[in-house]
Motif scaffolding. Structure first.
Motif, PDB file in Angstrom:
ATOM      1  N   UNK A   1       0.833  -1.204   0.000  1.00 16.60           N
ATOM      2  CA  UNK A   1       0.000   0.000   0.000  1.00 16.60           C
ATOM      3  C   UNK A   1       0.872   1.260   0.000  1.00 16.60           C
ATOM      4  N   UNK A   2       1.931   1.262   0.785  1.00 18.91           N
ATOM      5  CA  UNK A   2       2.842   2.407   0.834  1.00 18.91           C
ATOM      6  C   UNK A   2       3.545   2.571  -0.518  1.00 18.91           C
ATOM      7  N   UNK A   3       3.980   1.476  -1.077  1.00 12.56           N
ATOM      8  CA  UNK A   3       4.629   1.519  -2.395  1.00 12.56           C
ATOM      9  C   UNK A   3       3.685   2.011  -3.475  1.00 12.56           C
ATOM     10  N   UNK A   4       2.430   1.595  -3.414  1.00  5.29           N
ATOM     11  CA  UNK A   4       1.448   2.020  -4.412  1.00  5.29           C
ATOM     12  C   UNK A   4       1.175   3.520  -4.285  1.00  5.29           C
ATOM     13  N   UNK A   5       1.101   4.022  -3.047  1.00  9.08           N
ATOM     14  CA  UNK A   5       0.875   5.453  -2.837  1.00  9.08           C
ATOM     15  C   UNK A   5       2.049   6.253  -3.409  1.00  9.08           C
TER      16      UNK A   5
END
Length: 83
Positions: A14-18
């Motif tokens: 999720x952090x990488x996608x953001x």
């Protein structure tokens, strides 16, 4: 073994996608700015080309008009307002 890591991988994904979305948004803004600059330059070049074409038309008219004194024609065109 994977079941214990899945709880760590989900937040990391999720952090990488953001971060990826932020980077993608930045690239979109850069492309918009670049296309605006290109459009402005294109308009400037078009206006410049139009002015040059007008000057060429005047020169063609001077050259092809045989019944008018050349110096009088040049003086009259110098006094004419430029667009």
């Amino acid at each position: 073994m994977i079941a214990s890591w899945i709880w760590v991988l989900i937040p990391l994904a999720a952090i990488g996608f953001k971060g990826f979305r932020s980077w993608l948004s930045l690239k979109e803004r850069q492309l918009e700015i670049q296309s605006q600059e290109t459009a402005e330059k294109t308009a400037q070049y078009a206006a410049h080309t139009e002015r040059l074409e007008q000057r060429v038309r005047v020169l063609e008219r001077i050259i092809t008009d045989k019944g008018v004194e050349l110096s009088d024609e040049i003086e009259r065109l110098r006094d004419a307002p430029l667009n």
